[in-house]
Write a protein that holds these residues in place. Sequence first.
Motif, PDB file in Angstrom:
ATOM      1  N   MET A  30       0.746  -1.285   0.146  1.00 41.80           N
ATOM      2  CA  MET A  30       0.012   0.074   0.020  1.00 41.80           C
ATOM      3  C   MET A  30       0.868   1.213  -0.079  1.00 41.80           C
ATOM      4  SD  MET A  30      -2.764   1.182   2.955  1.00 41.80           S
ATOM      5  CE  MET A  30      -1.736   1.699   4.240  1.00 41.80           C
ATOM      6  N   ARG A  31       0.487   2.325  -0.802  1.00 44.22           N
ATOM      7  CA  ARG A  31       1.087   3.537  -0.900  1.00 44.22           C
ATOM      8  C   ARG A  31       0.123   4.575  -0.976  1.00 44.22           C
ATOM      9  NH1 ARG A  31       6.395   3.973  -4.711  1.00 44.22           N
ATOM     10  NH2 ARG A  31       6.939   5.229  -2.905  1.00 44.22           N
ATOM     11  N   VAL A  32       0.365   5.632  -0.076  1.00 36.70           N
ATOM     12  CA  VAL A  32      -0.421   6.895   0.097  1.00 36.70           C
ATOM     13  C   VAL A  32       0.228   7.959  -0.912  1.00 36.70           C
ATOM     14  CG1 VAL A  32      -1.397   8.556   1.570  1.00 36.70           C
ATOM     15  CG2 VAL A  32      -1.191   6.331   2.408  1.00 36.70           C
ATOM     16  N   GLU A  33      -0.484   8.472  -1.559  1.00 31.04           N
ATOM     17  CA  GLU A  33      -0.033   9.478  -2.437  1.00 31.04           C
ATOM     18  C   GLU A  33      -0.780  10.826  -2.625  1.00 31.04           C
ATOM     19  OE1 GLU A  33      -1.973   8.014  -6.820  1.00 31.04           O
ATOM     20  OE2 GLU A  33      -0.516   6.599  -5.648  1.00 31.04           O
ATOM     21  N   VAL A  67      -4.719   6.133  -2.397  1.00 31.64           N
ATOM     22  CA  VAL A  67      -3.918   5.005  -1.717  1.00 31.64           C
ATOM     23  C   VAL A  67      -3.984   3.810  -3.010  1.00 31.64           C
ATOM     24  CG1 VAL A  67      -4.054   3.408  -0.048  1.00 31.64           C
ATOM     25  CG2 VAL A  67      -4.882   5.423   0.159  1.00 31.64           C
ATOM     26  N   THR A  68      -2.773   3.588  -3.171  1.00 27.24           N
ATOM     27  CA  THR A  68      -2.463   2.610  -4.384  1.00 27.24           C
ATOM     28  C   THR A  68      -2.289   1.189  -3.500  1.00 27.24           C
ATOM     29  OG1 THR A  68      -1.160   4.084  -5.746  1.00 27.24           O
ATOM     30  CG2 THR A  68      -1.023   1.646  -6.149  1.00 27.24           C
ATOM     31  N   GLU A  76      -8.834   6.825  -4.894  1.00 24.01           N
ATOM     32  CA  GLU A  76      -8.444   8.281  -4.774  1.00 24.01           C
ATOM     33  C   GLU A  76      -9.854   9.318  -4.447  1.00 24.01           C
ATOM     34  OE1 GLU A  76      -6.552   9.763  -8.134  1.00 24.01           O
ATOM     35  OE2 GLU A  76      -8.030   9.583  -9.291  1.00 24.01           O
TER      36      GLU A  76
END
Length: 208
Positions: A30-33, A67-68, A76
């Motif tokens: 998980m990645r936050v962007e 969030v990916t 998003e």
Amino acid sequence: MTRFRSYALALVAVLFATPVLAQTGSGRWMRVEANPYVGAFVLDDSELEEAGLEADIGPILGGRVGVTLGDDWLIEGSYGYASVSLEESEFTGGPVEEFENDLGVHLVHGSIGYLIGTDVAPTKLVLTAGTGVMWVDPEVGESDADFLVGLGAGFTHPVNEWIAFKGDFRDHITFCSAPERVDDFSVCSEDEALNNFEISGGLQFFLY
């Protein structure tokens, strides 16, 4: 000598791994962007043409937080603001009296994106779909809000491990309702679905 060779091999491995990491992501599930963006907004003025009016293409700016999940999915939420000028049409002759009305267009919506990538290039295609609300705040008249369905296509291209460039083309399909009173403002004269287009781009920052 053996220790030096080990350090050299480790350094080479790091140098080769860095661009690969930038292409395939950080390896996190998980990645936050965050993605601030600017672009152009085209308001569907097909209904207004009957009244001799047209809307100019206006600038749009806003931001998305997403969030990916893994390598394929993106969730998003976004907010965008566009400034559009409504004036007499040059093609239909326009109304008898000179008319001009500045419109502030607010777009709030959430969407789900599907990322399509290949092993050949780090660029990924992004297909999005979501729902939200678009409300138009005219300089003259009461504001009008409509439910929207958003469809889009875009791409992301990594700059480094933590930054990417993201471009978007989106169709904000609004379900416009006819005004209940003569003095109420609306971009349509009867209930109808309108296609409002957005072309935008900006840097995508991975915060986590």
